[in-house]
Design a protein around this motif. Structure first.
Motif, PDB file in Angstrom:
ATOM      1  N   GLY A 172       2.035  15.805 -19.955  1.00 24.63           N
ATOM      2  CA  GLY A 172       0.680  15.608 -19.462  1.00 24.63           C
ATOM      3  C   GLY A 172       0.110  14.234 -19.701  1.00 24.63           C
ATOM      4  O   GLY A 172      -1.010  13.947 -19.247  1.00 24.63           O
ATOM      5  N   LEU A 173       0.841  13.368 -20.418  1.00 22.99           N
ATOM      6  CA  LEU A 173       0.363  11.987 -20.530  1.00 22.99           C
ATOM      7  C   LEU A 173       0.411  11.325 -19.161  1.00 22.99           C
ATOM      8  O   LEU A 173       1.083  11.787 -18.244  1.00 22.99           O
ATOM      9  N   VAL A 174      -0.311  10.237 -19.040  1.00 18.85           N
ATOM     10  CA  VAL A 174      -0.428   9.561 -17.751  1.00 18.85           C
ATOM     11  C   VAL A 174       0.405   8.287 -17.757  1.00 18.85           C
ATOM     12  O   VAL A 174       0.409   7.538 -18.738  1.00 18.85           O
ATOM     13  N   PHE A 175       1.113   8.067 -16.670  1.00 18.97           N
ATOM     14  CA  PHE A 175       1.828   6.812 -16.494  1.00 18.97           C
ATOM     15  C   PHE A 175       1.429   6.212 -15.156  1.00 18.97           C
ATOM     16  O   PHE A 175       0.881   6.901 -14.284  1.00 18.97           O
ATOM     17  N   GLN A 176       1.677   4.933 -14.999  1.00 20.37           N
ATOM     18  CA  GLN A 176       1.314   4.226 -13.779  1.00 20.37           C
ATOM     19  C   GLN A 176       2.553   3.741 -13.048  1.00 20.37           C
ATOM     20  O   GLN A 176       3.561   3.398 -13.668  1.00 20.37           O
ATOM     21  N   ASP A 177       2.435   3.709 -11.729  1.00 18.83           N
ATOM     22  CA  ASP A 177       3.519   3.141 -10.940  1.00 18.83           C
ATOM     23  C   ASP A 177       3.161   1.713 -10.557  1.00 18.83           C
ATOM     24  O   ASP A 177       2.196   1.132 -11.078  1.00 18.83           O
ATOM     25  N   ARG A 178       3.916   1.135  -9.659  1.00 21.51           N
ATOM     26  CA  ARG A 178       3.711  -0.280  -9.316  1.00 21.51           C
ATOM     27  C   ARG A 178       2.360  -0.536  -8.666  1.00 21.51           C
ATOM     28  O   ARG A 178       1.881  -1.672  -8.630  1.00 21.51           O
ATOM     29  N   TYR A 179       1.707   0.499  -8.171  1.00 23.26           N
ATOM     30  CA  TYR A 179       0.390   0.355  -7.548  1.00 23.26           C
ATOM     31  C   TYR A 179      -0.737   0.721  -8.503  1.00 23.26           C
ATOM     32  O   TYR A 179      -1.884   0.877  -8.079  1.00 23.26           O
ATOM     33  N   GLU A 180      -0.408   0.888  -9.784  1.00 22.44           N
ATOM     34  CA  GLU A 180      -1.363   1.249 -10.832  1.00 22.44           C
ATOM     35  C   GLU A 180      -1.966   2.627 -10.594  1.00 22.44           C
ATOM     36  O   GLU A 180      -3.054   2.940 -11.079  1.00 22.44           O
ATOM     37  N   ARG A 181      -1.259   3.460  -9.857  1.00 25.93           N
ATOM     38  CA  ARG A 181      -1.705   4.843  -9.697  1.00 25.93           C
ATOM     39  C   ARG A 181      -1.336   5.650 -10.941  1.00 25.93           C
ATOM     40  O   ARG A 181      -0.278   5.439 -11.531  1.00 25.93           O
ATOM     41  N   LEU A 215      -7.832   3.521  -6.393  1.00 21.45           N
ATOM     42  CA  LEU A 215      -7.522   2.835  -5.136  1.00 21.45           C
ATOM     43  C   LEU A 215      -8.778   2.573  -4.304  1.00 21.45           C
ATOM     44  O   LEU A 215      -8.747   1.755  -3.382  1.00 21.45           O
ATOM     45  N   ARG A 216      -9.861   3.245  -4.614  1.00 16.83           N
ATOM     46  CA  ARG A 216     -11.066   3.095  -3.792  1.00 16.83           C
ATOM     47  C   ARG A 216     -11.647   1.696  -3.889  1.00 16.83           C
ATOM     48  O   ARG A 216     -12.306   1.233  -2.972  1.00 16.83           O
ATOM     49  N   SER A 217     -11.394   1.032  -5.018  1.00 17.32           N
ATOM     50  CA  SER A 217     -11.901  -0.335  -5.159  1.00 17.32           C
ATOM     51  C   SER A 217     -10.974  -1.361  -4.506  1.00 17.32           C
ATOM     52  O   SER A 217     -11.328  -2.525  -4.393  1.00 17.32           O
ATOM     53  N   GLN A 218      -9.783  -0.925  -4.120  1.00 17.59           N
ATOM     54  CA  GLN A 218      -8.832  -1.797  -3.439  1.00 17.59           C
ATOM     55  C   GLN A 218      -8.133  -0.978  -2.346  1.00 17.59           C
ATOM     56  O   GLN A 218      -6.950  -0.669  -2.450  1.00 17.59           O
ATOM     57  N   PRO A 219      -8.897  -0.601  -1.320  1.00 14.17           N
ATOM     58  CA  PRO A 219      -8.372   0.338  -0.317  1.00 14.17           C
ATOM     59  C   PRO A 219      -7.133  -0.170   0.402  1.00 14.17           C
ATOM     60  O   PRO A 219      -6.325   0.631   0.879  1.00 14.17           O
ATOM     61  N   GLU A 220      -6.967  -1.482   0.480  1.00 14.89           N
ATOM     62  CA  GLU A 220      -5.777  -2.005   1.149  1.00 14.89           C
ATOM     63  C   GLU A 220      -4.499  -1.573   0.430  1.00 14.89           C
ATOM     64  O   GLU A 220      -3.435  -1.482   1.049  1.00 14.89           O
ATOM     65  N   VAL A 221      -4.597  -1.294  -0.867  1.00 15.56           N
ATOM     66  CA  VAL A 221      -3.422  -0.819  -1.597  1.00 15.56           C
ATOM     67  C   VAL A 221      -3.027   0.573  -1.108  1.00 15.56           C
ATOM     68  O   VAL A 221      -1.837   0.887  -1.001  1.00 15.56           O
ATOM     69  N   ALA A 222      -4.004   1.416  -0.817  1.00 16.23           N
ATOM     70  CA  ALA A 222      -3.697   2.745  -0.287  1.00 16.23           C
ATOM     71  C   ALA A 222      -2.922   2.625   1.021  1.00 16.23           C
ATOM     72  O   ALA A 222      -1.914   3.320   1.239  1.00 16.23           O
ATOM     73  N   LEU A 223      -3.367   1.738   1.894  1.00 13.14           N
ATOM     74  CA  LEU A 223      -2.645   1.534   3.148  1.00 13.14           C
ATOM     75  C   LEU A 223      -1.269   0.942   2.884  1.00 13.14           C
ATOM     76  O   LEU A 223      -0.272   1.338   3.516  1.00 13.14           O
TER      77      LEU A 223
END
Length: 822
Positions: A486-495, A396-404
């Motif tokens: 322990g595998l990783v999945f992403q949500d709609r915000y690519e987190r 999210l640091r490269s797209q901080p507006e997504v964090a907000l």
């Protein structure tokens, strides 16, 4: 925050600090800047013991969040003492390792006491805009001048220290035994491992004035320099708990926009100017104030703010919007959040600074704790929340507006059906001009949002589908292997989130595969059907037809398919062909349970053919082939028939286009369930004396699963039987294990992380394909004749660990039949 008021001096605007109500938690009141509340001073101050030395900090948060402890472990006394953190559900963020570590938050305010016991180590850099450069301010006489900061020019109200405490007060310990329920030993900030860039920007001399205009004030140009400095120093978030009347001068707003364009998130308090419409002292009507955020917060909803600026209003501990809080307004409502800002507790100055000369002050010179109100203290909760998100989800640091945007999208809707006293509008469902998007909700913000699945490249697999038992030979391999945990999945915000497969598996329904018992209705129809046999020399022919059940609702039913078998013997050879029924074999079979998929190497449905030839020295060779509904098998066996025993050994080749060894496996990864198998088997039977006949069969098979990357799959299947004449019939006892995967693994191109660009990081993960249990079937069957025309059968079966799932409920069945020619 306090109510902002504008002052004019030498043609330059001065901006007042948004006011706070500052009270020590022992109920002492300090009137520091009017607005948002007020009050007089009480008669005593209860000294607060200093907090114990801080323990070593917890380990850094994981780059891809994983639960490090139950959330309750973070709900300590200092957590609860803040009042605000429990309202927001911040422990959910801490439970996955978010602390704000690595995030620098610029607090543009009146300065922070870095020596406060709860702020030691939090302030990493201090800058006073007016320390060496003259700024518009006030001299000792209260005259407006350009002046540098003079010695002794402090904010005795400690506004900046209070704000910084809400953000980053250090988590000290689990204070479980308070000396006084009203006096905390310490508090913690929302992002208790974040770094504070302390930028002092109040006009020199403004905080020490007395009289009506005693508030600390800010000059627009000074604030611009503060913002520019924060950006230049690499701050990821700027907190501005200040504001003023909206004017035509865009200087300050442009600086905020420039910070947003540089990738910095800017959090601004909405203001404490809210007053309902009424009348003045002359009974003249007055308009409501505070219907929208003050300057510069009012630009939060503008396109030029790039989705990186947010205005923050206040709620009380009951979740009700504070009377003093400016409302969202129409232009900023999509970027207006509510957070706790009334009667919360934070770090403040020593009581000797706040209440000089009071005889009840404590003896130490350490900072103390105060109960405070104002949107000034709602804003830093949002700043801290953003630091938690940027810490937990580095992409999210490269797209901080997504964090907000996450905070905005996951806010709890604020609904009040009564018209708001300030705007006259109803805070209805969804975004509105009263409450904006609603109350910040960290519990929801740190949950995965939208549809979640595991991305294996060739297919995205839903969680439940990934863990569902396959059935057949593989049983519950998916949960038994632990490969998905322990595998990783992403949500709609690519987190990226860690998949807790064990927790989900515990919540899955226990029986999703259904019963393996034979269809007793169909079995009864065949038992009540007709059968015929014709022998002519060395040729025999037999056929059978199941009973047709009349159904008046389906007058054109198809007749059940008949079965037949023809045998032709010539010399030392024999040919058999048929449809349905079974190839003759020595190994015993359980009759009341179905084995899904292709049966063993010696039984089949559909059409089949078998060639047998007697070789020298009693050796026998069988060659067979069968096919039915996308399944086929062919093979050979060699054996010997002696006087008291028979034995066979051979190999068969099986193809199943419908299932993965009787279950489903490839389909969840986007391929077609199918099986290719080479089976090696041995079977035998012998007379054991006392009328008993013992029989057994053992099969090992090498398996290939087309469409997926798997290897090393071997299965086993075996049965043991004993039968003898008893009374007027024959007793059969059988113990069997249906086909089970014993070795093998699935090679997955599995998601194990998320890089800083939000792309999945993949690695090879091997999933063991063996199930957790071993199904054992025990059947007793007695076939008897009552008279010349009546016959019967009684059978009972018990199946333990069905589908090879350990702990699955056993299946039992009883079958009885009486029949006579009709």
């Amino acid at each position: 925050m306090m109510i902002a008021r504008k002052e004019r001096s030498n043609g330059r605007s001065q901006r007042s600090l948004l006011a706070v109500v500052l009270m020590s938690v022992s109920a002492v009141t300090l009137a520091a800047c009017a607005g948002g509340g007020g009050g007089g001073r009480s008669s005593s101050v209860t000294p607060m013991p200093p907090p114990p030395p801080p323990p070593p900090p917890p380990p850094p948060s994981n780059p891809f969040p994983d639960t490090i402890a139950d959330r309750s472990q973070f709900e300590t006394r200092e957590y609860n003492a803040t009042v605000g953190l429990p309202i927001l559900g911040a422990s959910t963020a801490y439970a996955i390792g978010a602390t704000g570590q690595g995030q620098t938050i610029a607090v543009i305010d009146t300065g922070t006491d870095a020596d406060h016991p709860d702020l030691q180590g939090a302030v990493v850099q201090v800058f006073d805009v007016c320390a060496d450069t003259a700024c518009p301010g006030f001299n000792a006489n209260g005259d407006r001048v350009n002046i540098t900061r003079q010695p002794g020019d402090i904010d005795s109200g400690g506004h900046g220290t209070l704000v910084s405490g809400v953000i980053a007060a250090r988590r000290q310990d689990n204070f479980t035994t308070p000396a006084d329920d009203n006096v905390p030993n310490g508090i913690q900030g929302a992002a208790y491992e974040a770094s504070i860039l302390d930028i002092r920007a109040d006009s020199p001399g403004s905080c020490g004035r007395t009289g009506e205009d005693e508030d600390c004030v800010y000059n627009d140009n000074t604030l611009v320099r503060a913002i520019d400095y924060a950006v230049a120093q690499g701050a990821t978030i700027i907190n501005m708990s200040l504001g003023g009347e909206i004017d035509a001068d865009p200087t300050l707003e442009n600086a905020v926009r420039a910070a947003a364009a540089a990738g910095v998130l800017v959090v601004i308090s909405a203001g404490n100017e809210a007053e309902p419409a009424g009348t003045d002292e002359n009974n003249n009507p007055t308009e409501a104030t505070g219907v929208q955020p003050t300057e510069p917060a009012h630009i939060a909803g503008e396109a030029s703010s790039l989705g990186r600026v947010v205005a923050v209003g206040s709620i009380d501990p009951n979740g009700v919007i504070s009377d003093f809080s400016n409302r969202a307004g129409s232009s900023a409502q999509n970027y207006y959040l509510l957070a706790p800002g009334e009667d919360i507790i934070s770090t403040g100055p020593d009581d000797d600074v706040a209440f000089p000369g009071d005889p009840t002050n404590d003896a130490d010179s350490d900072g103390d704790y105060y109960r405070i109100s104002g949107t000034s203290f709602a804003a830093p909760y949002v700043a801290g929340a953003l630091a938690l998100l940027l810490d937990a989800f580095p992409n999210l640091r490269s797209q901080p507006e997504v964090a907000l945007q996450i905070l905005l999208d996951t806010a709890t809707d604020y609904v009040d059906t009564s018209p708001d006293l300030i705007t006259g509008q109803v805070a209805g469902t969804g975004t509105d001009s009263v409450s904006g998007v609603g109350i910040m909700n960290l519990e929801e913000a740190f949950r995965p949002q939208g549809q979640q699945n595991l991305d294996f490249g060739m297919e995205k697999v839903g969680f439940v589908e990934a863990l569902a038992p396959s059935g057949g030979a593989f049983g519950d391999w998916a949960t038994n292997s632990g490969a998905f945990n322990g595998l990783v999945f992403q949500d709609r915000y690519e987190r990226g989130f860690r998949f807790d497969a064990d927790a989900l598996a515990a919540r899955l329904p226990g029986d999703t595969l259904g019963s393996r018992l034979a269809d007793f209705g169909s079995r009864a129809d065949w038992a009540a059907g007709t059968s015929h046999r014709v022998d002519a020399g060395n040729v025999s022919f037999s056929w059978a037809q199941a009973r047709l059940t009349e159904d008046p609702t389906a007058p054109y039913q198809d007749d059940p398919q008949s079965t037949f078998q023809m045998r032709y013997s010539f010399g030392d050879s024999q040919v058999e062909v048929g449809r349905g029924g079974a190839l003759t074999h020595l190994a015993p079979d359980v009759s009341l349970l179905n084995e899904p998929g292709v049966g063993n190497a010696f039984s089949t449905g559909g059409s089949w053919a078998k060639f047998s030839h007697a070789l020298n020295d009693g050796l026998v060779m069988d060659i067979f082939s069968a096919e039915q509904d996308g399944r086929s098998q062919s093979g050979f066996m060699l054996g010997r028939d002696a006087h008291r025993w028979s034995v066979r050994a051979g190999a068969s080749f099986l193809r199943d286009e419908e299932s993965a060894l009787g279950g489903t496996l490839q389909a969840r990864f986007g391929a077609q369930d199918a099986t290719l198998m080479t089976a090696y088997s041995v079977e035998g039977a012998m007379f054991a004396g006392q009328g008993w006949v013992l029989s057994s069969g053992l099969e090992f098979a090498s398996v290939d699963l087309p469409g997926i990357d798997s290897d090393g799959i071997w299965t086993s299947r075996w049965s043991l039987g004993a039968d003898r004449a008893l009374g007027g019939g024959r007793l059969h006892v059988i113990l069997a294990q249906p086909r089970r995967a014993e070795t093998g693994h699935l090679n997955l191109d599995a998601p194990v992380g998320v890089d800083l660009d939000g792309q999945l990081i993949r690695d090879l993960v091997q999933a063991d394909l063996t199930p957790s249990g071993r199904q054992l079937d025990f059947e007793t069957r007695y076939v008897f004749g009552l008279t010349d025309s009546w016959s019967g059968e009684a059978a009972a079966v018990v199946s333990t660990s069905p589908n090879h799932i350990y702990g699955a409920d056993a299946e039992e069945a009883v079958w009885m039949r009486l029949s006579t020619p009709w």
